[in-house]
Scaffold this motif. Structure first.
Motif, PDB file in Angstrom:
ATOM      1  N   SER A 137      23.418   6.921  -4.397  1.00 55.23           N
ATOM      2  CA  SER A 137      22.345   7.893  -4.548  1.00 55.23           C
ATOM      3  C   SER A 137      21.077   7.360  -3.902  1.00 55.23           C
ATOM      4  O   SER A 137      20.588   6.295  -4.265  1.00 55.23           O
ATOM      5  CB  SER A 137      22.094   8.181  -6.028  1.00 55.23           C
ATOM      6  N   GLN A 138      20.537   8.096  -2.924  1.00 53.09           N
ATOM      7  CA  GLN A 138      19.314   7.676  -2.256  1.00 53.09           C
ATOM      8  C   GLN A 138      18.564   8.903  -1.761  1.00 53.09           C
ATOM      9  O   GLN A 138      19.117   9.995  -1.653  1.00 53.09           O
ATOM     10  CB  GLN A 138      19.628   6.770  -1.068  1.00 53.09           C
ATOM     11  N   GLY A 139      17.286   8.705  -1.470  1.00 52.36           N
ATOM     12  CA  GLY A 139      16.474   9.809  -0.982  1.00 52.36           C
ATOM     13  C   GLY A 139      16.150  10.826  -2.052  1.00 52.36           C
ATOM     14  O   GLY A 139      15.933  12.001  -1.757  1.00 52.36           O
ATOM     15  N   LEU A 140      16.065  10.378  -3.325  1.00 45.36           N
ATOM     16  CA  LEU A 140      15.829  11.275  -4.448  1.00 45.36           C
ATOM     17  C   LEU A 140      14.676  10.740  -5.287  1.00 45.36           C
ATOM     18  O   LEU A 140      14.428   9.544  -5.330  1.00 45.36           O
ATOM     19  CB  LEU A 140      17.072  11.389  -5.326  1.00 45.36           C
ATOM     20  N   GLY A 141      13.978  11.608  -5.993  1.00 47.02           N
ATOM     21  CA  GLY A 141      12.975  11.160  -6.938  1.00 47.02           C
ATOM     22  C   GLY A 141      11.571  11.144  -6.372  1.00 47.02           C
ATOM     23  O   GLY A 141      11.329  11.357  -5.186  1.00 47.02           O
ATOM     24  N   ALA A 142      10.641  10.839  -7.258  1.00 46.80           N
ATOM     25  CA  ALA A 142       9.222  10.908  -6.894  1.00 46.80           C
ATOM     26  C   ALA A 142       8.825   9.798  -5.931  1.00 46.80           C
ATOM     27  O   ALA A 142       7.967   9.994  -5.071  1.00 46.80           O
ATOM     28  CB  ALA A 142       8.367  10.843  -8.161  1.00 46.80           C
ATOM     29  N   ASP A 143       9.407   8.623  -6.077  1.00 44.21           N
ATOM     30  CA  ASP A 143       9.053   7.484  -5.221  1.00 44.21           C
ATOM     31  C   ASP A 143       9.952   7.441  -3.997  1.00 44.21           C
ATOM     32  O   ASP A 143      10.659   6.458  -3.750  1.00 44.21           O
ATOM     33  CB  ASP A 143       9.167   6.181  -6.012  1.00 44.21           C
ATOM     34  N   LEU A 144       9.893   8.497  -3.226  1.00 46.85           N
ATOM     35  CA  LEU A 144      10.824   8.653  -2.111  1.00 46.85           C
ATOM     36  C   LEU A 144      10.556   7.615  -1.020  1.00 46.85           C
ATOM     37  O   LEU A 144       9.433   7.421  -0.591  1.00 46.85           O
ATOM     38  CB  LEU A 144      10.682  10.069  -1.537  1.00 46.85           C
ATOM     39  N   LEU A 145      11.608   6.948  -0.583  1.00 50.59           N
ATOM     40  CA  LEU A 145      11.535   6.007   0.526  1.00 50.59           C
ATOM     41  C   LEU A 145      12.575   6.339   1.595  1.00 50.59           C
ATOM     42  O   LEU A 145      12.288   6.277   2.786  1.00 50.59           O
ATOM     43  CB  LEU A 145      11.749   4.576   0.029  1.00 50.59           C
ATOM     44  N   TYR A 146      13.772   6.703   1.159  1.00 49.84           N
ATOM     45  CA  TYR A 146      14.863   6.969   2.096  1.00 49.84           C
ATOM     46  C   TYR A 146      14.944   8.453   2.446  1.00 49.84           C
ATOM     47  O   TYR A 146      14.516   9.316   1.684  1.00 49.84           O
ATOM     48  CB  TYR A 146      16.202   6.538   1.485  1.00 49.84           C
ATOM     49  N   TRP A 147      15.521   8.708   3.590  1.00 46.13           N
ATOM     50  CA  TRP A 147      15.850  10.063   4.015  1.00 46.13           C
ATOM     51  C   TRP A 147      16.956   9.938   5.062  1.00 46.13           C
ATOM     52  O   TRP A 147      16.951   8.978   5.846  1.00 46.13           O
ATOM     53  CB  TRP A 147      14.629  10.767   4.635  1.00 46.13           C
ATOM     54  N   PRO A 148      17.930  10.863   5.067  1.00 46.32           N
ATOM     55  CA  PRO A 148      18.075  12.068   4.241  1.00 46.32           C
ATOM     56  C   PRO A 148      18.684  11.762   2.878  1.00 46.32           C
ATOM     57  O   PRO A 148      19.267  10.688   2.685  1.00 46.32           O
ATOM     58  CB  PRO A 148      19.028  12.930   5.082  1.00 46.32           C
ATOM     59  N   PRO A 149      18.571  12.695   1.905  1.00 42.23           N
ATOM     60  CA  PRO A 149      19.169  12.476   0.591  1.00 42.23           C
ATOM     61  C   PRO A 149      20.687  12.400   0.675  1.00 42.23           C
ATOM     62  O   PRO A 149      21.309  13.073   1.498  1.00 42.23           O
ATOM     63  CB  PRO A 149      18.727  13.720  -0.208  1.00 42.23           C
ATOM     64  N   SER A 150      21.273  11.572  -0.173  1.00 41.34           N
ATOM     65  CA  SER A 150      22.734  11.459  -0.187  1.00 41.34           C
ATOM     66  C   SER A 150      23.385  12.657  -0.860  1.00 41.34           C
ATOM     67  O   SER A 150      24.541  12.979  -0.577  1.00 41.34           O
ATOM     68  CB  SER A 150      23.154  10.177  -0.907  1.00 41.34           C
ATOM     69  N   SER A 151      22.667  13.310  -1.752  1.00 43.97           N
ATOM     70  CA  SER A 151      23.222  14.463  -2.455  1.00 43.97           C
ATOM     71  C   SER A 151      23.001  15.740  -1.648  1.00 43.97           C
ATOM     72  O   SER A 151      21.921  15.959  -1.098  1.00 43.97           O
ATOM     73  CB  SER A 151      22.554  14.620  -3.826  1.00 43.97           C
ATOM     74  N   PRO A 152      24.003  16.613  -1.578  1.00 47.01           N
ATOM     75  CA  PRO A 152      23.829  17.877  -0.852  1.00 47.01           C
ATOM     76  C   PRO A 152      22.982  18.884  -1.619  1.00 47.01           C
ATOM     77  O   PRO A 152      22.562  19.887  -1.048  1.00 47.01           O
ATOM     78  CB  PRO A 152      25.258  18.387  -0.680  1.00 47.01           C
ATOM     79  N   PHE A 153      22.730  18.628  -2.912  1.00 41.02           N
ATOM     80  CA  PHE A 153      22.001  19.586  -3.728  1.00 41.02           C
ATOM     81  C   PHE A 153      20.811  18.916  -4.402  1.00 41.02           C
ATOM     82  O   PHE A 153      20.831  17.723  -4.677  1.00 41.02           O
ATOM     83  CB  PHE A 153      22.911  20.190  -4.807  1.00 41.02           C
ATOM     84  N   ARG A 154      19.797  19.714  -4.711  1.00 41.88           N
ATOM     85  CA  ARG A 154      18.633  19.176  -5.402  1.00 41.88           C
ATOM     86  C   ARG A 154      18.928  18.876  -6.865  1.00 41.88           C
ATOM     87  O   ARG A 154      18.312  18.007  -7.463  1.00 41.88           O
ATOM     88  CB  ARG A 154      17.469  20.161  -5.294  1.00 41.88           C
ATOM     89  N   LYS A 155      19.853  19.582  -7.475  1.00 42.82           N
ATOM     90  CA  LYS A 155      20.213  19.335  -8.878  1.00 42.82           C
ATOM     91  C   LYS A 155      21.204  18.184  -8.933  1.00 42.82           C
ATOM     92  O   LYS A 155      22.404  18.366  -9.151  1.00 42.82           O
ATOM     93  CB  LYS A 155      20.803  20.599  -9.521  1.00 42.82           C
ATOM     94  N   THR A 180       0.851  -1.188   0.000  1.00 43.77           N
ATOM     95  CA  THR A 180       0.000   0.000   0.000  1.00 43.77           C
ATOM     96  C   THR A 180       0.887   1.238   0.000  1.00 43.77           C
ATOM     97  O   THR A 180       2.028   1.204   0.470  1.00 43.77           O
ATOM     98  CB  THR A 180      -0.905   0.057   1.246  1.00 43.77           C
ATOM     99  N   ASP A 181       0.355   2.335  -0.516  1.00 41.90           N
ATOM    100  CA  ASP A 181       1.101   3.592  -0.474  1.00 41.90           C
ATOM    101  C   ASP A 181       1.276   4.071   0.961  1.00 41.90           C
ATOM    102  O   ASP A 181       2.229   4.792   1.276  1.00 41.90           O
ATOM    103  CB  ASP A 181       0.389   4.663  -1.303  1.00 41.90           C
ATOM    104  N   LYS A 182       0.388   3.666   1.839  1.00 43.96           N
ATOM    105  CA  LYS A 182       0.507   4.029   3.249  1.00 43.96           C
ATOM    106  C   LYS A 182       1.785   3.440   3.846  1.00 43.96           C
ATOM    107  O   LYS A 182       2.431   4.069   4.687  1.00 43.96           O
ATOM    108  CB  LYS A 182      -0.718   3.545   4.018  1.00 43.96           C
ATOM    109  N   CYS A 183       2.157   2.244   3.420  1.00 46.65           N
ATOM    110  CA  CYS A 183       3.378   1.619   3.923  1.00 46.65           C
ATOM    111  C   CYS A 183       4.593   2.485   3.605  1.00 46.65           C
ATOM    112  O   CYS A 183       5.430   2.752   4.466  1.00 46.65           O
ATOM    113  CB  CYS A 183       3.548   0.228   3.316  1.00 46.65           C
ATOM    114  N   ARG A 184       4.681   2.932   2.358  1.00 48.00           N
ATOM    115  CA  ARG A 184       5.829   3.762   1.967  1.00 48.00           C
ATOM    116  C   ARG A 184       5.854   5.068   2.751  1.00 48.00           C
ATOM    117  O   ARG A 184       6.908   5.506   3.217  1.00 48.00           O
ATOM    118  CB  ARG A 184       5.787   4.047   0.469  1.00 48.00           C
ATOM    119  N   MET A 185       4.706   5.713   2.916  1.00 44.17           N
ATOM    120  CA  MET A 185       4.673   6.987   3.608  1.00 44.17           C
ATOM    121  C   MET A 185       4.975   6.825   5.090  1.00 44.17           C
ATOM    122  O   MET A 185       5.613   7.684   5.709  1.00 44.17           O
ATOM    123  CB  MET A 185       3.328   7.663   3.402  1.00 44.17           C
ATOM    124  N   ASN A 186       4.522   5.725   5.693  1.00 46.15           N
ATOM    125  CA  ASN A 186       4.872   5.472   7.094  1.00 46.15           C
ATOM    126  C   ASN A 186       6.374   5.284   7.256  1.00 46.15           C
ATOM    127  O   ASN A 186       6.979   5.789   8.208  1.00 46.15           O
ATOM    128  CB  ASN A 186       4.124   4.237   7.612  1.00 46.15           C
TER     129      ASN A 186
END
Length: 465
Positions: A297-315, A10-16
């Motif tokens: 590379s993690q914590g990036l993109g529309a299907d976000l699961l990880y946090w924090p992002p590995s990249s220091p910049f959004r670009k 479920t999408d709830k699983c990813r958001m949790n």
């Protein structure tokens, strides 16, 4: 995808799951918060000050492996390769992970722009709010002042995370708690060694650095097993800076990579059966992995699961040098520290962080699409497999939406090379023996692959005659 509706959860699983990482970060700042995390996650030892970030890494580690092994049947394929041995993961392990509580409405809400990593998490009647902006988080958390409902929601979330990661960490079925601290103490010792090694390295981080950290983490988690896959996915950028330059590539390869590790005639192979897989995957990881390894590379993109992002910049497409290292930079090879002690010799003397060797000799995958630079290839992409982010697609990147079953994308002008998208395919599911539990995409993919192979054989025989 595996922890969302697309993968049968479920999408709830990813958001949790996504909400758990910033909440743990903020709770870990206080002693009362750390007690709550320890209780909710069922840690074997109390969470200590300063351990929040590394606890998150520990909790995020299994997800790549569960995604690789997200098959419709029980399988020891991944656990044998990188885990404790012949202990099977359950059928659809990502779905099972979500069924431990993360599919439920736990009273934790996420609002804002998740794909841009600019969102807020609220618990209870908004008496607990965490604001996230890329790598930063801040909150009004005072664990001692939380309402009963908010505490209940946090504990339920932590328990859900525990049940989820236990699909991997307790695949043996004999663990009563999450043994994070003992792993942490060992990791601290290895980090000290890594710090010393970094002083001796040239300026600039290479992909090999990240891979060795990942390998050490695997060895910590299951010290008796080595080898196999890597955690997490990478979203490849389209920036011109990562395109091939053949003249530079050839120079890099000739001057920096050829030559091996010295005079191999004086070396004697002494590897044992226990380390039979050591020289396979690690050799690839050490020397040529911009195109193959999805670890940095993690914590990036529309299907976000990880946090924090590995990249220091959004670009992120323009940020590859900060993640991989300067273009054409040379790093130390892996023979001395990893291969020679195992009795293996002849690997390149320098690591190849940007995969120049692979690109020079086999060509960039962008050249496959449309230009008929390659022929008679079926690129099969299991969309539940984390490696699918590095696959070959007609549009260059994995599509955000696709049909159920096996989708065919034509790649070349002559139609001889195609991409297959398996909506419920994990790591090369279509190459396993068929079972009555296979989803339709696997059945369809095998038929397509057989059809194309038969066509190539007929064409070859016709041309030969």
């Amino acid at each position: 995808r595996g922890v969302s509706k697309l993968g049968g959860a479920t999408d709830k699983c990813r958001m949790n799951l996504l909400s758990a990482w910033p909440l743990i970060t903020e709770l870990a700042r206080s002693s009362d918060g750390r007690k709550m995390v320890t209780e909710g996650l069922g840690l074997c030892n109390d969470l200590r000050k300063g351990e929040g970030a590394e606890l998150i890494e520990y909790l995020q580690y299994p997800w790549f492996l569960l995604a690789e092994g997200n098959y419709p049947f029980e399988s020891t394929y991944i656990t044998f390769a990188v885990g404790p041995g012949y202990y099977p993961l359950p059928a659809w392990p990502m779905r099972v992970a979500c069924e431990g509580g993360l599919n439920d409405d736990l009273g934790v809400r996420v609002s804002g722009n998740v794909s841009d990593v600019n969102f807020s998490i609220s618990v209870g009647n908004d008496d607990l709010v965490v604001d996230v902006n890329w790598r930063d988080s801040q909150s009004n958390i005072d664990p001692s002042a939380l309402s009963k409902d908010a505490k209940k929601a946090i504990l339920r979330l932590m328990k859900g995370v525990k049940e989820a990661v236990s699909v991997w960490y307790n695949v043996t079925g004999d663990q009563t708690c999450l043994d994070f601290t003992s792993q942490q103490l060992q990791q601290q010792q290895q980090q000290q060694q890594q710090h010393q090694q970094k002083k001796e390295r040239k300026k600039g981080r290479s992909i090999r650095h990240h891979l060795l950290i990942a390998e050490k983490t695997r060895m910590l988690t299951h010290p008796k097993r080595r080898g196999g896959g890597s955690p997490r996915g990478v979203e490849e950028g389209n920036d011109d800076m990562i395109r091939s330059s053949d003249s530079n590539n050839v120079g890099f390869f000739t001057n920096s990579v050829l030559g091996g590790g010295g005079d191999s005639s004086s070396n004697t192979c002494s590897i044992t059966a226990d380390d039979y897989s050591f020289g396979c995957w690690e050799g690839v990881c050490c020397n040529e992995n911009l195109n193959l390894v999805n670890t940095i590379s993690q914590g990036l993109g529309a299907d976000l699961l990880y946090w924090p992002p590995s990249s220091p910049f959004r670009k992120t497409a323009r940020d590859l040098p900060s993640l991989i290292g300067p273009r054409f930079a040379q790093g130390p090879g892996c023979e001395g520290g990893y291969f020679k002690p195992k009795g293996l010799f002849g690997v390149p003397k320098n690591s190849d962080s940007w995969s120049e060797w692979l690109t020079t000799y086999y060509g960039d995958k962008r050249r496959v699409v449309g230009k008929s630079a390659a022929s008679n290839i079926v690129f099969s992409n299991g969309m539940l497999d984390p490696w699918s982010s590095a696959g070959v697609y007609a549009g260059g990147r994995p599509p955000q939406t696709y049909d159920s079953g096996a989708t065919i994308q034509n790649l070349t002008e002559d139609g001889s090379s195609i991409a297959l998208l398996l909506d419920l395919g994990a790591h090369h599911l279509d190459l396993f023996f068929s079972t009555d539990k296979d989803p339709e995409c696997a059945k369809e993919a095998r038929l397509v692959e057989e059809k194309y192979i038969q066509r190539w054989i007929v064409e070859h025989r016709t041309e030969s005659s």
